[in-house]
Enzyme design. Structure first.
Site, mmCIF file in Angstrom:
data_model
loop_
_atom_site.group_PDB
_atom_site.id
_atom_site.type_symbol
_atom_site.label_atom_id
_atom_site.label_comp_id
_atom_site.label_asym_id
_atom_site.label_seq_id
_atom_site.Cartn_x
_atom_site.Cartn_y
_atom_site.Cartn_z
ATOM 1 N N ASP A 4 16.206 -14.578 7.919
ATOM 2 C CA ASP A 4 16.362 -15.668 6.975
ATOM 3 C C ASP A 4 17.092 -15.212 5.822
ATOM 4 O OD1 ASP A 4 16.164 -17.550 5.291
ATOM 5 O OD2 ASP A 4 13.919 -17.483 5.095
ATOM 6 N N ASP B 79 14.558 -2.964 2.465
ATOM 7 C CA ASP B 79 15.811 -3.309 3.069
ATOM 8 C C ASP B 79 15.666 -3.505 4.617
ATOM 9 O OD1 ASP B 79 18.360 -3.439 4.383
ATOM 10 O OD2 ASP B 79 19.106 -1.419 3.765
ATOM 11 N N GLY B 80 15.894 -4.821 4.930
ATOM 12 C CA GLY B 80 15.629 -5.386 6.456
ATOM 13 C C GLY B 80 16.071 -4.304 7.373
HETATM 14 N N1 AG3 Z 1 18.741 -19.144 3.334
HETATM 15 C C1 AG3 Z 1 20.173 -19.326 2.959
HETATM 16 C C2 AG3 Z 1 21.270 -19.825 3.875
HETATM 17 C C3 AG3 Z 1 22.628 -19.589 3.449
HETATM 18 C C4 AG3 Z 1 23.266 -20.664 2.548
HETATM 19 N N2 AG3 Z 1 24.421 -20.465 2.391
HETATM 20 C C5 AG3 Z 1 25.312 -21.155 1.153
HETATM 21 N N3 AG3 Z 1 24.670 -21.678 0.660
HETATM 22 N N4 AG3 Z 1 26.441 -20.691 1.016
HETATM 23 C C6 AG3 Z 1 17.843 -18.492 2.786
HETATM 24 C C7 AG3 Z 1 17.203 -19.306 1.905
HETATM 25 C C8 AG3 Z 1 16.088 -20.246 2.520
HETATM 26 N N5 AG3 Z 1 14.816 -19.252 2.931
#
Ligand code: AG3
Length: 293
Positions: A162, A143-144
């Protein structure tokens, strides 16, 4: 796949009401429910493979480069010799891949709560996951929010968040306690870079201004920047940088950054030193999110 020709399959991530982005789907490659969430991999007709977590678009083969380059390079290019990077979330490995492009980076910690995301991405997204076996990387399935409470102070040059959307278990990664711990882990010149959703999407506006306000109480410099990510809600995506020392625009030395990028410039598809400055220029409706913040 004879049936695929006779049936038309689609997947839509709805953004607001009945409005969203629809993918043509050629097939379902994987589906499971892990301890934390539903994980699905679909083959789309135009964007390659698509990773969904609880029905939300996390990445596609075709545009993942935008997000992963933009969550790392604007921060790392402000530093002369970045050495240590912490990635919270990001089990797909895309952020780690970008950080490890720098020869000066000698230690990356990846803290992903769901080990199944890592396994599924290794299997179905080999390009995104390509750096997960790098000897400079340590993977922590944890857990981060808890990891940052126990990690040593004054250690990292960059912490990236991220994460998925601020709902459920990821909500803690958008809170003030979490940001304070991240600040504590950073060196005096360190930077926190977090994905902060779409400023266009009304449902995210509050969490964006909240994040800005909280980070402003912790970091002397807080700056939002934008990137165009076609498969995320509305296509306009934001990142927020909390910086202990550098102003990302006025302290940016494009000539030096270009020398730093030179060994891997051929791999980059979005970030360059012109984009660096441009991405911090905000449209008026975005600036207004911070009025009174
Ligand atoms: N990043 C996800 C961002 C959120 C996207 N939100 C959405 N589609 N509602 C994490 C994945 C990339 N490493």
């Amino acid at each position: 796949m004879a049936e695929a020709k006779t049936f038309q399959f689609q997947f839509t991530e709805f953004w607001e009401a009945q409005t969203g982005l629809t993918f043509g789907i050629k097939g379902l490659l994987h589906q499971e429910t892990s301890e934390f969430q539903k994980i699905q991999v679909l083959e789309t007709d135009a964007f390659g493979r698509l990773l969904l977590l609880d029905g939300l678009v996390m990445l596609t083969d075709r545009d993942e480069f935008v997000y992963h380059e933009m969550i790392t390079h604007p921060s790392l290019c402000l530093m002369e010799e970045p050495e240590r990077v912490l990635v919270i979330g990001g089990g797909d490995g895309g952020t780690v891949r970008e950080a490890l492009r720098y020869a000066s980076v000698r230690e990356v910690d990846l803290v992903e709560i769901d080990g199944r995301v890592i396994d599924v991405c290794r299997e179905f997204f080999p390009v995104v996951a390509s750096a997960l076996d790098d000897s400079r990387l340590t993977i922590h399935v944890a857990d981060g929010a808890e990891f940052v409470r126990n990690a040593p102070a004054d250690h990292y040059d960059l912490v990236t968040v991220d994460s998925t959307d601020p709902v459920g278990f990821a909500e803690a990664l958008f809170g003030e306690d979490f940001y304070r711990e991240c600040h504590r882990l950073l060196k005096p010149s360190g930077i926190l870079a977090a994905q902060t959703e779409s400023p266009f999407d009304r449902s995210f506006r509050e969490s964006i201004s909240d994040a800005h306000r909280m980070l402003g109480r912790i970091f002397p410099q807080v700056h939002m920047y934008l990137a165009h990510i076609p498969t995320y809600p509305t296509g306009t995506w934001s990142f927020t940088m909390g910086s202990k020392q550098w102003n990302p625009v006025t302290d940016f030395d494009a000539q030096r950054a270009n020398r730093q990028l030179a060994p891997f410039l051929g791999y980059l598809q979005y970030y360059n030193t012109d984009i660096h400055a441009a991405s911090f220029a905000l449209p008026t409706f975005v600036k207004r999110l911070f009025v009174g913040v």
